[in-house]
Enzyme design. Structure first.
Site, PDB file in Angstrom:
ATOM      1  CE  LYS A  57      56.650  27.069  49.397  1.00 45.90           C
ATOM      2  NZ  LYS A  57      55.240  26.729  49.302  1.00 45.90           N
ATOM      3  CD  GLN A 101      52.432  26.632  51.690  1.00 44.07           C
ATOM      4  OE1 GLN A 101      53.318  27.344  51.251  1.00 44.07           O
ATOM      5  NE2 GLN A 101      52.377  25.341  51.418  1.00 44.07           N
ATOM      6  CG  ASP A 124      52.362  27.865  43.798  1.00 42.53           C
ATOM      7  OD1 ASP A 124      53.489  27.348  43.768  1.00 42.53           O
ATOM      8  OD2 ASP A 124      51.715  28.046  44.845  1.00 42.53           O
TER       9      ASP A 124
END
Ligand code: NDP
Length: 303
Positions: A57, A101, A124
């Site tokens: 990422k 994460q 997200d």
């Protein structure tokens, strides 16, 4: 069942490259205007797979010109310390997107952590304000994997209106937001899961079949309506012929003669997830700028 011979493999790598090129172009324009979007990626602990995901990422962000900020915290980080980090990132004007994460270590309450992220920086799309916004059809940040699937579907099918979409899986990360996005695109949506009866018969109704289960080659030819477009989100590692390999939820070889278009694993949905993380970072910046503008309009002089 009549086989449809002209099956088309959907190239997720190529589409992701196009999405990233679009992002790069937008970032260049922003930077010429003196604005550099920023993405913070928070990793707690040393989970090997998570470290790879975070590295990818950050690399991708750097490639498209988004400033990345990596926050690596030890596995024994307390919930309070993690919430402090998120609070600091929420207030940092250089940070437009925050991603924590998953999975988090067991002693940390995942829900509380995700709820602590500002909804306008929640790239997200997991904050309940964004989940609710998606359900209401508002313009909010939506989860990256289903958003990437929608792009693949739009490219493969064009107009999605009126198509019957069957989504296998009802997780908060993939299945449910996928169903909501398909509904927003005017599809007729059926969601099936581990308690559904006669899955093959339900799936055979699908013009669009999206599988997010995590069971290798669960879906065979008898689950498909001839001509269906199939999006395989599943990523499963198996040992076969003496070597380890990745396969999807769909038995690709069996499905190929029946589907009109299908994503392979790997190389289908996977690359789209990171591409949409970058796209969401720009969308987050845009939503933050709109919110700041609304505040200025509501209160034109310093007050
Ligand atoms: P979850 O385990 O959270 O959800 C799986 C879903 O599948 C559940 O709703 C479950 O039903 C359902 N299910 C399980 N077994 C069956 C079955 N035999 N028949 C029908 N439904 C079943 O997984 P995720 O949604 O997080 O991920 C799904 C897959 O997608 C995984 O392989 C994951 O690795 C992959 N993935 C890929 C991404 C990418 O970037 N390509 C990103 C995210 C995930 P129930 O609710 O009843 O238990």
């Amino acid at each position: 069942m009549n086989a449809i011979p002209s099956v088309k493999l959907i190239d997720g790598k190529a589409t992701a490259a196009r999405v990233l090129a679009e992002v790069r172009e937008q970032v260049d324009t922003l930077r010429r205007g003196g604005v550099q979007p920023g993405l913070a990626v928070v990793l707690v602990g040393l989970d090997a797979a998570s470290q790879v995901y975070v590295r990818n990422k950050v690399l991708r962000a750097d490639e498209v010109g988004i400033r990345s900020l990596e926050q690596r915290l030890p596995s024994d980080t307390s919930q309070a310390a993690l919430l402090d980090v998120i609070d600091r990132l929420n207030r940092d004007p250089r940070v437009n997107g925050i991603l924590v994460q998953l999975p988090l270590p067991d002693h940390i309450d995942e829900h509380q952590v995700l709820q602590a992220i500002s909804p306008l920086k929640d790239v997200d799309g997991f904050h309940s304000e964004n989940v609710g916004g998606l359900a209401q059809g508002r313009d909010v940040l939506t989860p990256c994997t289903p958003s990437g699937c929608m792009r693949l579907l739009r490219d493969a099918c064009g107009d999605l209106r009126g198509k019957h979409a069957v989504v296998i899986g009802r997780s908060n990360i993939v299945g449910k937001p996928m169903a909501a996005l398909l509904l927003q695109a005017d599809c007729t949506v059926t969601v099936v899961h581990s308690r559904s009866h006669d899955l093959p018969a339900l799936c055979r109704q699908a013009d669009i079949l999206v599988s997010a289960v995590g069971k290798p080659r669960l879906i065979g030819a008898d689950w498909l309506k001839p001509g269906a477009v199939v999006i395989d989100v599943g990523i499963n590692r198996i040992d076969e012929d003496g070597r380890s390999r990745l396969v999807g939820d769909v038995d690709l070889a069996a499905a190929l003669p029946y589907a009109s278009a299908i994503t392979p694993v790997p190389g289908g949905v996977g690359p789209m997830t990171i591409a949409y993380l970058m796209k969401n970072t720009l969308l987050a910046l845009d939503l933050q700028q709109q919110a700041a503008q609304r505040e200025r309009t509501a209160c034109p002089s310093p007050c």
